[in-house]
Design a protein around this motif. Structure first.
Motif, PDB file in Angstrom:
ATOM      1  N   UNK A   1       0.860  -1.047   0.055  1.00  0.00           N
ATOM      2  CA  UNK A   1      -0.001  -0.121  -0.046  1.00  0.00           C
ATOM      3  C   UNK A   1       0.958   1.264  -0.013  1.00  0.00           C
ATOM      4  N   UNK A   2       0.728   1.929  -0.984  1.00  0.00           N
ATOM      5  CA  UNK A   2       1.377   3.540  -1.136  1.00  0.00           C
ATOM      6  C   UNK A   2       0.157   4.374  -0.703  1.00  0.00           C
ATOM      7  N   UNK A   3       0.735   5.319   0.329  1.00  0.00           N
ATOM      8  CA  UNK A   3      -0.116   6.383   0.454  1.00  0.00           C
ATOM      9  C   UNK A   3       0.605   7.917   0.064  1.00  0.00           C
ATOM     10  N   UNK A   4      -0.078   8.427  -0.949  1.00  0.00           N
ATOM     11  CA  UNK A   4       0.662   9.527  -1.341  1.00  0.00           C
ATOM     12  C   UNK A   4      -0.347  10.739  -0.994  1.00  0.00           C
ATOM     13  N   UNK A   5       0.408  11.702  -0.017  1.00  0.00           N
ATOM     14  CA  UNK A   5      -0.223  12.768   0.566  1.00  0.00           C
ATOM     15  C   UNK A   5      -0.187  14.010  -0.280  1.00  0.00           C
TER      16      UNK A   5
END
Length: 160
Positions: free
Chosen positions: A65-69
């Motif tokens: 899972x990659x969370x890009x802010x």
């Protein structure tokens, strides 16, 4: 590899009122996946983090899972002026226009020149316009004829 664009709001409700964890990446552990965070306004950082997540997944490291802010820079719809967004957030690094920052990074690193970037933009606009036109020509879905279903992660793994 799942990539979430954490744009800070669900319609007009800020993240702080959406979930109890301090970061969306904290949810990864609850689903048994490895989580990664990245500044979604920084193309180079995104390429590095997403590339590493893809490498790990392909090497047998399981779902990633990659969370890009970043910040949604306009309202949720045409009627929404986004007046609820804290001006400090708009003026912070997360409030940068990720496309403008990416374009500058591409030019600075000499990955492409201005003409190539303009051609990419034109091609992307054309593809979006084609997709919208196609969808507008198609009939709406019939919920009684669709075979929608939800699969657990276990079903996905067993199906591989």
């Amino acid at each position: 590899v799942l990539i979430f664009a954490n744009n800070q709001y669900a319609y007009s409700t800020p993240n702080s009122r959406q979930f109890a964890c301090s970061s969306l990446v904290d949810r990864a552990a609850g689903y048994g996946v490895e989580g990664h965070e990245v500044d979604g306004t920084d193309l180079e950082a995104c390429l590095k983090v997403v590339g590493e997540a893809v490498r790990r997944a392909r090497a047998g490291g399981g779902p990633q899972l990659v969370v890009a802010t970043l910040l949604r820079l306009c309202g949720h719809g045409e009627h929404d002026d986004a007046g609820y967004v804290d001006p400090r957030l708009k003026n912070s690094p997360v409030g940068r226009d990720c496309l403008k920052v990416a374009e500058e990074q591409v030019r600075r690193r000499q990955w492409a020149n201005v003409e190539t970037i303009a051609a990419w933009r034109s091609e992307a606009v054309h593809k979006v316009e084609e997709a919208v036109a196609q969808v507008q020509r198609e009939p709406g879905p019939d919920p009684f004829r669709e075979t929608w279903c939800a699969l657990s992660n276990q079903h996905l793994v067993e199906g591989l």
